[in-house]
Design a protein around this motif. Structure first.
Motif, PDB file in Angstrom:
ATOM      1  N   GLU A  88       0.830  -1.215   0.000  1.00  0.00           N
ATOM      2  CA  GLU A  88       0.000   0.000   0.000  1.00  0.00           C
ATOM      3  C   GLU A  88       0.861   1.259   0.000  1.00  0.00           C
ATOM      4  O   GLU A  88       0.591   2.220  -0.737  1.00  0.00           O
ATOM      5  CB  GLU A  88      -0.931  -0.017   1.216  1.00  0.00           C
ATOM      6  N   THR A  91       2.976   1.294  -3.629  1.00  0.00           N
ATOM      7  CA  THR A  91       2.250   1.315  -4.903  1.00  0.00           C
ATOM      8  C   THR A  91       0.955   2.112  -4.850  1.00  0.00           C
ATOM      9  O   THR A  91       0.417   2.470  -5.906  1.00  0.00           O
ATOM     10  CB  THR A  91       1.914  -0.111  -5.367  1.00  0.00           C
ATOM     11  N   ASN A  93      -1.793   0.750  -3.930  1.00  0.00           N
ATOM     12  CA  ASN A  93      -2.890  -0.218  -4.008  1.00  0.00           C
ATOM     13  C   ASN A  93      -3.553  -0.365  -2.646  1.00  0.00           C
ATOM     14  O   ASN A  93      -2.874  -0.570  -1.644  1.00  0.00           O
ATOM     15  CB  ASN A  93      -2.370  -1.584  -4.474  1.00  0.00           C
ATOM     16  N   TYR A 106      -4.622  -7.181  -0.470  1.00  0.00           N
ATOM     17  CA  TYR A 106      -4.612  -5.910  -1.194  1.00  0.00           C
ATOM     18  C   TYR A 106      -5.262  -6.109  -2.554  1.00  0.00           C
ATOM     19  O   TYR A 106      -5.376  -7.235  -3.066  1.00  0.00           O
ATOM     20  CB  TYR A 106      -3.182  -5.396  -1.367  1.00  0.00           C
ATOM     21  N   ASP A 107      -5.716  -5.016  -3.143  1.00  0.00           N
ATOM     22  CA  ASP A 107      -6.285  -5.008  -4.485  1.00  0.00           C
ATOM     23  C   ASP A 107      -5.266  -4.443  -5.466  1.00  0.00           C
ATOM     24  O   ASP A 107      -4.549  -3.485  -5.144  1.00  0.00           O
ATOM     25  CB  ASP A 107      -7.553  -4.149  -4.545  1.00  0.00           C
ATOM     26  N   ASP A 108      -5.207  -5.038  -6.650  1.00  0.00           N
ATOM     27  CA  ASP A 108      -4.399  -4.472  -7.725  1.00  0.00           C
ATOM     28  C   ASP A 108      -5.278  -3.540  -8.546  1.00  0.00           C
ATOM     29  O   ASP A 108      -6.238  -3.973  -9.189  1.00  0.00           O
ATOM     30  CB  ASP A 108      -3.848  -5.583  -8.619  1.00  0.00           C
ATOM     31  N   CYS A 109      -4.949  -2.264  -8.512  1.00  0.00           N
ATOM     32  CA  CYS A 109      -5.779  -1.248  -9.155  1.00  0.00           C
ATOM     33  C   CYS A 109      -4.925  -0.410 -10.109  1.00  0.00           C
ATOM     34  O   CYS A 109      -3.778  -0.750 -10.394  1.00  0.00           O
ATOM     35  CB  CYS A 109      -6.443  -0.359  -8.102  1.00  0.00           C
TER      36      CYS A 109
END
Length: 231
Positions: A88, A91, A93, A106-109
Motif C-alpha cells: 500500500e 504502490t 494499491n 490488497y487489491d491491484d488497481c
C-alpha cells in the motif's frame, strides 16, 4: 574507517511521502522489513550530443564530447513477504481488511503516479574497527533515496518453487525530505543518534554514508512516522 567493505544487505525501511516528496506523519506511514533478496539501483541516463568540427577536406578540426543527462535511478526490489502494508505504501494499491480491521490482503488497481515513498537500506560493513566507530556496536552503509515514484508490482508466478515479488520505481530529485524524521547517524563525538546533519541538494537522488546507528528492527506491521523539527 577509510575503506568500508559492504557485506550483506540488512534492513529496508519505506516511508510514505506526499506528492511534494515530504514525509507524511502518522501511525500508518512507515514499514520496516528484512525479507528481501536484492535491491537494484540502476542509473537512468541520456547521452549528450557530441559536436564534431570537420573541415571540407575531411580532417577533424575539433571535437567536444556531449554531457550526459542523469534522470535518476530506476529501482528494482526483489522481496518475499506479501505484506499489504508495504504494498500500500509503495504502490498506492488499497489494502483489504479482515473482520478485526487489520490488513489481510490488497487489491491491484490503476497505477497511482501521484503517490511516492522514501526508501532506506542498511548493509553491514566488514572491518576490524567497526565496533570502535563512534562508540557504536557496529557499522552500516546507509543508503537513502528520499523520493521514489511510480511504484509498481512486476510479474508474479506461483509454482513449486519459492515465490518472490518485484517492485519497480524511479527516483526524483528535490522534494521535502530535508533532514528526515528519523535518527540515522551520530551527531557528536558521544555518538548521539540524530537525523541527517544536512539535507540532500535539490538535484540529488541518493545519499550514501557510513553510520554506527543501528537500523530499526523489522516489524510486520505499519510503523509510525513521528515528524518533528528535523523534518
Amino acid at each position: 574507517m577509510p575503506c568500508p567493505l559492504i557485506a550483506n544487505a540488512d534492513v529496508i525501511r519505506v516511508t510514505r511521502v506526499d506528492r511534494c516528496g515530504r514525509p507524511v506523519c502518522g501511525e500508518d506511514n512507515g514499514f520496516v522489513f528484512d525479507c528481501f533478496a536484492t535491491l537494484a539501483m540502476n542509473p537512468n541516463t541520456e547521452d549528450g550530443d557530441d559536436i564534431a568540427y570537420t573541415a571540407a577536406n575531411g580532417r577533424q578540426c575539433g571535437f567536444k564530447r556531449g554531457c550526459p543527462s542523469f534522470n535518476g535511478y530506476d529501482i528494482e526490489l526483489s522481496f518475499f513477504s506479501v505484506s499489504p502494508e508495504f504494498i500500500e505504501i509503495t504502490t498506492g494499491n488499497p489494502p483489504v481488511y479482515g473482520f478485526d480491521g487489520k490488513p489481510i490482503g490488497y487489491d491491484d488497481c490503476s497505477l497511482k503516479c501521484d503517490s511516492g515513498f522514501a526508501l532506506e537500506l542498511w548493509a553491514e560493513v566488514l572491518g576490524e574497527d567497526v565496533c570502535d566507530a563512534d562508540g557504536g556496536d557496529g557499522a552500516w552503509i546507509y543508503f537513502l533515496m528520499p523520493w521514489v515514484t511510480n511504484g509498481m508490482l512486476g510479474d508474479l508466478e506461483i509454482g513449486n518453487e519459492a515465490v518472490s515479488l518485484t517492485l519497480t520505481g524511479a527516483t526524483r530529485a528535490g522534494g521535502g525530505w530535508a533532514r528526515g524524521p528519523y535518527d540515522v547517524m551520530p551527531t557528536n563525538l558521544a555518538g548521539t543518534p540524530g537525523p541527517l546533519l544536512t539535507p540532500l541538494g535539490p538535484t540529488c537522488h541518493r545519499r550514501t554514508l557510513v553510520t554506527s546507528v543501528a537500523p530499526p528492527e523489522p516489524v510486520c506491521d505499519y510503523t509510525p512516522v513521528l515528524c518533528g523539527t528535523s523534518a
